[in-house]
Design an enzyme around this catalytic site. Structure first.
Site, short mmCIF file in Angstrom:
data_model
loop_
_atom_site.label_atom_id
_atom_site.label_comp_id
_atom_site.label_asym_id
_atom_site.label_seq_id
_atom_site.Cartn_x
_atom_site.Cartn_y
_atom_site.Cartn_z
N GLN A 11 -7.91 14.53 4.20
CA GLN A 11 -7.30 13.72 3.15
C GLN A 11 -8.23 13.60 1.94
OE1 GLN A 11 -6.55 9.23 3.56
NE2 GLN A 11 -4.50 10.10 3.39
N GLU B 170 -6.91 1.83 -2.84
CA GLU B 170 -5.48 1.92 -3.15
C GLU B 170 -4.90 0.54 -3.42
OE1 GLU B 170 -3.60 4.90 -0.71
OE2 GLU B 170 -1.91 3.56 -0.42
N ARG C 124 -0.81 9.50 -0.39
CA ARG C 124 -2.03 9.99 -1.04
C ARG C 124 -1.99 11.47 -1.39
NH1 ARG C 124 -6.43 6.47 2.47
NH2 ARG C 124 -5.84 4.52 1.45
N HIS D 176 -12.01 12.13 1.77
CA HIS D 176 -12.03 10.76 2.24
C HIS D 176 -11.90 10.62 3.75
CE1 HIS D 176 -11.47 6.48 2.00
NE2 HIS D 176 -10.24 6.52 2.45
N LEU E 122 -15.18 5.41 -3.61
CA LEU E 122 -13.76 5.08 -3.53
C LEU E 122 -13.34 3.94 -4.43
CD1 LEU E 122 -11.36 6.10 -1.75
CD2 LEU E 122 -11.54 3.87 -0.65
N PHE F 177 0.86 -1.18 0.00
CA PHE F 177 0.00 0.00 0.00
C PHE F 177 0.89 1.23 0.00
CE2 PHE F 177 -4.55 1.07 1.27
CZ PHE F 177 -5.13 0.09 0.48
N ARG G 92 -2.64 10.61 6.39
CA ARG G 92 -2.74 9.23 6.86
C ARG G 92 -2.31 8.26 5.77
NH1 ARG G 92 -6.60 5.04 6.37
NH2 ARG G 92 -8.08 6.35 5.25
N HIS H 276 -8.54 11.48 -1.15
CA HIS H 276 -8.00 10.23 -1.70
C HIS H 276 -7.85 10.41 -3.20
CE1 HIS H 276 -7.58 6.02 -2.72
NE2 HIS H 276 -7.61 5.67 -1.45
C1 LIG Z 1 -14.83 3.70 1.13
C2 LIG Z 1 -13.81 3.71 2.21
C3 LIG Z 1 -12.74 2.82 2.17
C4 LIG Z 1 -11.78 2.80 3.18
N1 LIG Z 1 -10.75 1.89 3.12
C5 LIG Z 1 -9.86 1.83 4.14
C6 LIG Z 1 -8.84 0.83 4.17
O1 LIG Z 1 -8.73 -0.01 3.29
N2 LIG Z 1 -7.98 0.80 5.21
C7 LIG Z 1 -8.07 1.70 6.23
O2 LIG Z 1 -7.29 1.61 7.15
N3 LIG Z 1 -9.03 2.66 6.24
C8 LIG Z 1 -9.92 2.74 5.22
N4 LIG Z 1 -10.90 3.71 5.24
C9 LIG Z 1 -11.02 4.58 6.39
C10 LIG Z 1 -11.70 3.85 7.51
O3 LIG Z 1 -12.64 2.94 7.00
C11 LIG Z 1 -12.43 4.79 8.44
O4 LIG Z 1 -11.60 5.82 8.78
C12 LIG Z 1 -12.81 4.05 9.68
O5 LIG Z 1 -13.61 2.95 9.37
C13 LIG Z 1 -13.52 4.92 10.69
O6 LIG Z 1 -13.91 4.10 11.77
P1 LIG Z 1 -14.54 4.69 13.08
O7 LIG Z 1 -14.79 3.54 13.97
O8 LIG Z 1 -13.70 5.81 13.56
O9 LIG Z 1 -15.88 5.32 12.56
P2 LIG Z 1 -17.09 4.66 11.72
O10 LIG Z 1 -16.84 3.28 11.33
O11 LIG Z 1 -17.45 5.62 10.66
O12 LIG Z 1 -18.24 4.68 12.77
C14 LIG Z 1 -18.82 5.88 13.22
C15 LIG Z 1 -19.96 5.52 14.09
O13 LIG Z 1 -20.40 6.65 14.79
C16 LIG Z 1 -21.80 6.73 14.74
N5 LIG Z 1 -22.18 8.13 14.95
C17 LIG Z 1 -21.73 9.22 14.29
N6 LIG Z 1 -22.32 10.32 14.79
C18 LIG Z 1 -23.15 9.92 15.78
C19 LIG Z 1 -24.05 10.59 16.66
N7 LIG Z 1 -24.22 11.91 16.64
N8 LIG Z 1 -24.76 9.85 17.54
C20 LIG Z 1 -24.63 8.50 17.58
N9 LIG Z 1 -23.79 7.82 16.78
C21 LIG Z 1 -23.06 8.53 15.88
C22 LIG Z 1 -22.15 6.16 13.40
O14 LIG Z 1 -23.48 5.74 13.37
C23 LIG Z 1 -21.17 5.00 13.34
O15 LIG Z 1 -21.70 3.90 14.03
C24 LIG Z 1 -11.88 3.72 4.24
C25 LIG Z 1 -12.95 4.62 4.28
C26 LIG Z 1 -13.92 4.62 3.29
C27 LIG Z 1 -15.04 5.59 3.38
#
Ligand SMILES: Cc1cc2nc3c(=O)[nH]c(=O)nc-3n(C[C@H](O)[C@H](O)[C@H](O)COP(=O)(O)OP(=O)(O)OC[C@H]3O[C@@H](n4cnc5c(N)ncnc54)[C@H](O)[C@@H]3O)c2cc1C
Ligand code: SF4
Ligand code: SF4
Ligand code: FES
Lengths: 600, 254
Positions: free
Chosen positions: A234, A253, A309, A375, A250, A121, A410, A236
């Protein structure tokens, strides 16, 4: 006052993505009572969409890898602005966190010797990303979910938290509403962990969903906590750009990690012209060397298509500006000339499906058209690197909502590992904090009432603003004012426009009832999105240099002075204050790692 | 391009009706885009679920022209032109509002499945598995929990047999049963509590699965075989018969 229900827990985790689930599991293991709240259904958070993989120096795919090199790659990728302690803990603990997932049922792709396979990556020196084809996030969230539901955690789905509650300086809980009924609910808790993810909805072209309105950052900010590094968003480099329906979705990568190359309209591999000095020593400078690397030659250096990125996104933009873009204003990403069709379908099944179904493109025989898409936000809630506690007592944060690990940019794969490492830590320390407090906090009715009034305001009065229109206008303002490439005049104008939007938001009006009403939900969330947008623009205006995800055309170079400081934003006396705080000093033994000789 | 006409269900458990909307069509447009357009211009309170808009999260399930589908993966140009597009909520689940249904039953079922119980690690601290062996289960792990199969299965939809956990959870049970590291035995529950016997292999679930999981062939039939093998159930013989006659079963049930 409007009625409300009350739920009590020692620890409330807000957000049920990878970070929130991991935090809840750990807190529960500590023996406290845990509630887990999310806006969507369980298992639908952003984590489910992650594609490419989770970074961990397991050293299975290449035994030269170790945590020290992962640490170094993370710091260099973040252009040295990272919190060194977080980068260290992350690199050290990620392998154990990934292995633990196997114990909970995750099935990563395998090496021929039966151990976990790892893919290349951007910015990672060695193949480091454990993965499941291109749907790693799904594997991760489902594993955590299926493990988590047996740990005695109480899950509250489709509940939006609108405000944190405090008792004096300390956290006392949170208030939200059920999206289904619009009825309010107060969570009384000794500790709160924010795992709410990012802010991508501030931009029109984004890989993020409706949930990414910066709720956690704004909740923490209003509760008095510090936010840092908010200028670092970021973009992407490879989002889909055509047809319009898919703009921003998306393209992992992993396409480039597995050999995909970027080309301009003339068919040139333009990335060879954009190799920054910092990465010159470890980047291939001929197509011949890049081809050897793809074949597995350990002495060949990595192709420039796999630069970080920020670099790739800017390069694509420059090519488009120079008139060498693809028909819809991006670049071509070509994997069909690099890998046999069956390998593509096997390693990148969801990309194959996504392009075929939504874009009428067969990636095993045609190039993809790609361009930058908003992203990820590197900035967020300022936390203690070991405990993940914010600057407000009893308030913790982890995952994308928290900041520090990624600095100015990142690396791919470092988010999923971030969620695991710091989700666990946040859960552990939040539980410890709660255990140290014998009595539950007191809920202040005044705060509850105020939060209810603010949330219900869009139903009252004779405002005329439509929430969807406001959202679109906000996105335009942010793209024009604080997008991929910024300058002073645009940022100043952006901040002005944001002020006007905040004023217009006071006149937002929603139709219908409180019963599952998306218009109302947006109206509520927009308030948060405006706050974080202001923080992004304010920090961006004041950082007079370019670094990582923050590019200023009027200050195109990175400046050593700015390497020493993080931007800190906080709410004081009703105003958004900005301070530039000195970065914590790194111990010498870690400094030495940053200049590891090649191949070390 | 010409406008498209949609008939979208609006209402609650107390009642509702299809309502007409008109939306401009653009290249590559999917049904979810049309719903978003309606929200932004005509009906800001139109309730629907979505997250990824790329077929990855399984939130936007609905019935489009009567077919259980993901709205974000259903191209407008794949639907018959000149006729209104009918968008309705999943019928199997209790309605909340408009296109949103109460799918909590699925989460309850999942909780009742005994958790994964791994065997110990190898001496070097790793688990060794061959790609070939994990691939079989990776197919099941592709499930995005859209619950379209649950919506479709006639055992749940028409006969309301909630003793049957439904295809989604047959998948989950099969995953665990075939997992190279799992050591738990769940066959009795698969038979008694989750009602594998209710499935009569019509394969309608497989047909709607947006992830192309071969739910019936690869998950349910092997589970049935395992259950039969364990309990020497005379029913086993019966379903073998049924299986031989799946072709007429289909026309009979749907
Ligand atoms: C398409 C895509 C592909 C990606 N691919 C990769 C990858 O290959 N490798 C990598 O390392 N990263 C990747 N990322 C980044 C990574 O997926 C995210 O940064 C990461 O999943 C975020 O996780 P989190 O647990 O912080 O938040 P999330 O998984 O987004 O969870 C957020 C949670 O908070 C809740 N929430 C938000 N606001 C409130 C509120 N006001 N009240 C109650 N609940 C709330 C939501 O409902 C959700 O449950 C990718 C991102 C995307 C969008
Ligand atoms: S095969 Fe038919 S009966 Fe069996 S689960 Fe699928 S839809 Fe239901
Ligand atoms: S098995 Fe297929 S149809 Fe059923 S829930 Fe999973 S993805 Fe959806
Ligand atoms: S919105 Fe995620 S599957 Fe449709």
């Amino acid at each position: 006052m409007d009625n409300y229900e009350v739920c009590e827990h020692d620890v409330i985790v807000i957000g049920a993505g990878g970070a929130g689930l991991r935090a809840a599991i750990e807190a529960s293991k500590e023996g406290v009572s845990v509630g887990l709240v999310c806006k969507s259904l369980l298992g639908k958070a952003h984590t489910v969409m992650a594609e490419g993989g989770v970074a961990a120096a397991l050293a299975y795919a290449d035994d030269r890898d170790n945590w020290q090199i992962h640490f170094r790659d993370t710091m260099r990728g973040g252009k040295m602005l990272n919190n060194w302690r977080m980068a260290q803990l992350h690199a050290q603990e990620a392998p154990d966190r990934v292995k633990e997932l196997e114990e909970w049922g995750a099935l990563f792709d395998r090496l021929p010797d039966g151990r976990i396979s790892q893919r290349n990556f951007g910015g990672h020196r060695y193949p480091r990303l454990a993965h499941v084809g291109d749907r790693t996030g799904l594997e991760m969230i489902r594993t955590l979910q299926n493990h988590g539901i047996h740990q005695g955690i109480q899950v509250y789905m489709e509940c939006t938290i609108v405000e944190l509650l405090k008792e004096g300086d300390r956290i006392a809980g949170a208030i939200g509403y059920w999206r289904e009924t619009g009825v309010f609910v107060v969570f009384r808790a000794k500790a709160v962990v924010l795992c709410t993810g990012g802010i991508g909805k501030a931009f029109r072209v984004t890989s993020n969903s409706w949930e990414y309105t910066g709720d956690g950052q704004a909740l923490a900010y209003r509760a008095g906590a510090d936010l840092i590094d908010m200028e670092f968003v970021q973009f992407h480099p490879t989002g889909m750009i055509w047809p319009p329906s898919v703009q921003g979705i998306l393209v992992t990568e992993g396409v480039r990690g597995d050999g995909g190359i970027l080309q301009n309209s003339k068919g040139e591999r333009f990335m060879f012209n954009y190799i920054p000095e910092m990465f010159a020593a470890e980047t291939a400078d001929t197509e011949e060397e890049a081809a050897r690397w793809l074949k597995g030659d350990k002495h060949a250096r990595r192709p420039p298509d796999l630069l970080t990125r920020d670099v790739v996104a800017r390069a694509i933009r420059s090519e488009v500006r120079a008139g060498r873009g693809s028909p819809h204003g991006g670049a071509f990403l070509n994997v069909y000339s690099q890998l046999p069709a069956e390998v593509i379908r096997k390693r990148l099944p969801s990309m194959y499906h996504q392009f075929k179904k939504l874009g009428d493109v067969d990636i095993t025989s045609q190039p993809m058209e790609v361009g930058p898409t908003a992203h990820y936000v590197m900035g967020g809630i300022r936390v203690n690197p070991d405990t993940q506690e914010s600057t407000v007592q009893g308030l913790f944060a982890a995952g994308e909502a928290a900041a520090g690990l990624h600095g100015a940019n990142r690396l791919g794969g470092n988010s999923l590992s971030d969620l695991l490492v710091f989700g666990k830590r946040a859960g552990e320390y939040a539980a410890k904090y709660a255990k140290d407090r014998s009595s539950g906090p007191r809920i202040d009715e005044g705060q509850v009432r105020e939060a209810q009034q603010t949330a219900l305001a869009p139903f009252e009065g004779n405002g005329t603003e439509n929430p969807y229109t406001l959202l679109r206008d906000l996105q335009t303002v942010m793209e024009e004012g604080a997008g991929i490439v910024r300058n002073k005049a645009d940022l100043e104008q952006g901040l002005e426009n944001l002020k006007k939007l905040v004023a217009r938001h006071r006149d937002v009006k929603v139709e219908g009832s409180r019963h599952f009403n998306p218009g109302w939900h947006y109206a509520v969330d927009l308030r948060n999105l405006m706050t974080v947008s202001q923080a992004v623009a304010l920090c961006a205006l004041n950082r007079e240099e370019s670094r990582g995800g923050h590019t200023r055309e009027d200050h195109p170079d990175s400046v050593t002075k700015w390497e020493q400081v993080n931007s800190v934003v906080r709410l004081r006396n009703g105003e958004m204050q900005l301070e530039h705080a000195r970065r914590p000093d790194m111990p010498d033994e870690l400094k030495a790692l940053l200049t590891l000789p090649e191949g070390a | 391009m010409a406008d498209a006409r949609l008939k979208v269900f609006r209402g609650t458990i107390e009642g509702g009706a299809l309502k007409d909307y008109q939306v401009p069509v653009f290249e590559g447009m999917v049904v979810l885009d049309a719903i978003h357009h309606i929200q932004a211009h005509d009906a800001p309170d139109l309730a629907c679920r979505w997250n990824c808009k790329a077929g990855k999260c399984g939130s936007c399930s609905a019935e489009v022209n009567g077919k259980p589908s993901l709205m974000c993966m259903t191209r407008m140009d794949s639907l018959p032109a000149g006729r209104p597009i009918v968008v309705e909520p999943m019928r199997r689940f209790p309605l909340i509002r408009d296109l949103v249904t109460d799918v909590s039953w699925n989460y309850e079922i999942n909780k009742r499945i005994k958790p994964f119980k791994p065997k110990p690690r190898e001496a070097d601290g790793t688990y060794r598995m061959q790609q070939m062996d994990v691939e079989r289960i990776q197919e099941f792990h592709k499930c995005i929990e859209c619950f379209l199969c649950q919506d479709t299965c006639h055992v749940l939809r028409d006969h309301r047999r909630y003793e049957f956990a439904g295809p989604r959870f047959m998948i989950r049970l099969a995953t665990l049963a075939m997992h190279p590291l799992d050591t738990e035995n769940r066959l009795r529950e698969i038979k008694d509590q989750f009602g594998v016997g209710y499935c009569n292999i019509t394969k309608c679930c497989t047909e709607v699965c947006p992830e192309d999981i071969h739910i019936t062939d690869n998950a349910i039939i092997p589970l049935k075989e395992r259950v039969a093998g364990e309990f020497y159930d005379p029913l086993a013989w019966l379903w073998r018969l049924v299986r031989g006659k799946k072709a007429d079963q289909r026309s009979e049930v749907h």
